[in-house]
Scaffold this motif. Structure first.
Motif, mmCIF file in Angstrom:
data_model
loop_
_atom_site.group_PDB
_atom_site.id
_atom_site.type_symbol
_atom_site.label_atom_id
_atom_site.label_comp_id
_atom_site.label_asym_id
_atom_site.label_seq_id
_atom_site.Cartn_x
_atom_site.Cartn_y
_atom_site.Cartn_z
ATOM 1 N N SER A 1 0.848 -1.192 0.000
ATOM 2 C CA SER A 1 0.000 0.000 0.000
ATOM 3 C C SER A 1 0.883 1.242 0.000
ATOM 4 N N TRP A 2 0.282 2.348 -0.383
ATOM 5 C CA TRP A 2 0.966 3.632 -0.345
ATOM 6 C C TRP A 2 0.786 4.262 1.036
ATOM 7 N N HIS A 3 1.839 4.872 1.547
ATOM 8 C CA HIS A 3 1.813 5.544 2.842
ATOM 9 C C HIS A 3 2.311 6.974 2.656
ATOM 10 N N GLN A 4 1.772 7.883 3.428
ATOM 11 C CA GLN A 4 2.207 9.273 3.345
ATOM 12 C C GLN A 4 3.243 9.588 4.412
ATOM 13 N N ALA A 5 4.267 10.330 4.026
ATOM 14 C CA ALA A 5 5.256 10.863 4.957
ATOM 15 C C ALA A 5 5.170 12.387 4.917
ATOM 16 N N THR A 6 5.199 13.012 6.085
ATOM 17 C CA THR A 6 5.044 14.457 6.200
ATOM 18 C C THR A 6 6.105 15.014 7.137
ATOM 19 N N PHE A 7 6.775 16.087 6.708
ATOM 20 C CA PHE A 7 7.867 16.657 7.498
ATOM 21 C C PHE A 7 7.792 18.175 7.505
ATOM 22 N N ASN A 8 7.989 18.756 8.676
ATOM 23 C CA ASN A 8 8.210 20.192 8.781
ATOM 24 C C ASN A 8 9.698 20.471 8.650
ATOM 25 N N ILE A 9 10.043 21.455 7.848
ATOM 26 C CA ILE A 9 11.430 21.878 7.690
ATOM 27 C C ILE A 9 11.532 23.317 8.179
ATOM 28 N N THR A 10 12.330 23.549 9.217
ATOM 29 C CA THR A 10 12.456 24.882 9.810
ATOM 30 C C THR A 10 13.928 25.278 9.899
ATOM 31 N N SER A 11 14.162 26.517 10.294
ATOM 32 C CA SER A 11 15.532 27.010 10.443
ATOM 33 C C SER A 11 16.265 26.285 11.567
ATOM 34 N N ASP A 12 15.527 25.644 12.474
ATOM 35 C CA ASP A 12 16.172 24.849 13.522
ATOM 36 C C ASP A 12 16.853 23.615 12.924
ATOM 37 N N VAL A 13 16.336 23.165 11.787
ATOM 38 C CA VAL A 13 16.874 21.975 11.130
ATOM 39 C C VAL A 13 17.986 22.347 10.156
ATOM 40 N N VAL A 14 17.749 23.363 9.337
ATOM 41 C CA VAL A 14 18.756 23.796 8.367
ATOM 42 C C VAL A 14 18.594 25.296 8.131
ATOM 43 N N GLN A 15 19.709 26.030 8.224
ATOM 44 C CA GLN A 15 19.664 27.492 8.094
ATOM 45 C C GLN A 15 20.046 27.963 6.701
ATOM 46 N N ASN A 16 20.933 27.235 6.022
ATOM 47 C CA ASN A 16 21.384 27.631 4.693
ATOM 48 C C ASN A 16 20.518 26.961 3.621
ATOM 49 N N ASP A 17 20.755 27.323 2.356
ATOM 50 C CA ASP A 17 20.069 26.659 1.259
ATOM 51 C C ASP A 17 20.339 25.157 1.335
ATOM 52 N N PHE A 18 19.368 24.364 0.929
ATOM 53 C CA PHE A 18 19.475 22.917 1.143
ATOM 54 C C PHE A 18 18.808 22.144 0.013
ATOM 55 N N SER A 19 19.134 20.865 -0.052
ATOM 56 C CA SER A 19 18.444 19.935 -0.941
ATOM 57 C C SER A 19 17.732 18.894 -0.094
ATOM 58 N N ILE A 20 16.732 18.239 -0.692
ATOM 59 C CA ILE A 20 16.001 17.154 -0.043
ATOM 60 C C ILE A 20 16.358 15.855 -0.763
ATOM 61 N N GLY A 21 16.675 14.822 0.009
ATOM 62 C CA GLY A 21 17.035 13.538 -0.591
ATOM 63 C C GLY A 21 16.215 12.389 -0.007
ATOM 64 N N ILE A 22 15.965 11.391 -0.848
ATOM 65 C CA ILE A 22 15.329 10.146 -0.423
ATOM 66 C C ILE A 22 16.243 9.017 -0.875
ATOM 67 N N GLU A 23 16.731 8.234 0.069
ATOM 68 C CA GLU A 23 17.738 7.206 -0.221
ATOM 69 C C GLU A 23 17.203 5.822 0.127
ATOM 70 N N SER A 24 17.513 4.842 -0.731
ATOM 71 C CA SER A 24 17.170 3.448 -0.445
ATOM 72 C C SER A 24 18.292 2.528 -0.902
ATOM 73 N N GLU A 25 18.286 1.328 -0.325
ATOM 74 C CA GLU A 25 19.340 0.351 -0.589
ATOM 75 C C GLU A 25 18.746 -0.950 -1.126
ATOM 76 N N ARG A 26 19.392 -1.521 -2.124
ATOM 77 C CA ARG A 26 18.967 -2.789 -2.676
ATOM 78 C C ARG A 26 19.341 -3.922 -1.726
ATOM 79 N N GLY A 27 18.383 -4.801 -1.451
ATOM 80 C CA GLY A 27 18.599 -5.891 -0.519
ATOM 81 C C GLY A 27 19.243 -7.106 -1.173
ATOM 82 N N LEU A 28 19.062 -8.249 -0.534
ATOM 83 C CA LEU A 28 19.720 -9.480 -0.983
ATOM 84 C C LEU A 28 19.151 -10.051 -2.269
ATOM 85 N N GLY A 29 17.904 -9.728 -2.578
ATOM 86 C CA GLY A 29 17.277 -10.327 -3.755
ATOM 87 C C GLY A 29 16.382 -9.361 -4.492
#
Length: 201
Positions: A150-178
């Motif tokens: 099923s599809w699931h939603q992910a939601t995030f607040n991004i504030t100056s407490d997290v990052v103050q300068n210009d930034f990029s957003i990344g989504i990373e995943s790893e291939r498993g054993l098969g």
């Protein structure tokens, strides 16, 4: 009966609303992957080895018991999403990042997207921010293992407490054993201001 309007620019308060909803004015970037040239419009790119990279796709993936049956936006064969294919030539422990550059720092944003992590050999999906000045990476969340078909939603607040300068957003995943480890994402949206709600189906 008319089809439900699921324009990505009209995701408001965690619900799909008719075209013209107020959140449209606050959209910084929105990707539902329905247009072939949207890679340029959304400015996303895949980082990693060519054999294992985020790719636009429609319908089922190439392996049983993994990956979505359809996209999230439209919900049928013709709808598009981006995904990582675990079949060859991908190899164990290959890693790929989906990257959205770049956003102005020291502001408030809401980042929402839908993810699909179905398969017995799913490893993880990590969502992170990278400060483009200091190159420091901040992980927002790490989702581990099979999350059902099923599809699931992910939601995030991004504030100056997290990052103050210009930034990029990344989504990373790893291939498993098969091969039973396809990841997919859809309907990414970044809006100005803090998030108001989330949902799952």
């Amino acid at each position: 009966m008319e089809a439900e309007d699921k324009s990505i620019t009209c995701l408001e308060n965690g619900k799909w609303e008719p075209a013209g909803c107020s959140i449209k004015d606050n959209v910084v970037i929105a990707c539902d992957f329905e247009e072939q040239d949207q890679k340029n419009l959304c400015q996303w790119h895949s980082v990693g080895k060519a054999r294992y990279s985020w790719t636009r796709h429609n319908g089922e993936t190439g392996t049983w018991f993994t990956g979505p049956d359809a996209d999230h936006s439209i919900g049928d064969y013709w709808g598009h999403y981006v995904y990582l294919e675990a079949n060859a030539p991908a190899e164990h422990q290959d890693v790929a990042q989906f990257v959205l550059p770049s956003f102005t720092g020291n502001q408030e944003y809401c980042f929402q997207f839908w993810y699909h992590m179905y398969g017995s050999q799913i490893v993880y999906m990590s969502v992170y921010l990278q400060d483009l000045t200091t190159k420091v990476t901040t992980e927002m969340t790490r989702i581990l293992g099979n999350q059902r078909n099923s599809w699931h939603q992910a939601t995030f607040n991004i504030t100056s407490d997290v990052v103050q300068n210009d930034f990029s957003i990344g989504i990373e995943s790893e291939r498993g054993l098969g091969t039973k480890g396809d990841y997919a994402i859809d309907d990414l949206i970044v809006t100005k201001g803090l998030c108001k709600g989330s949902q799952e189906h």
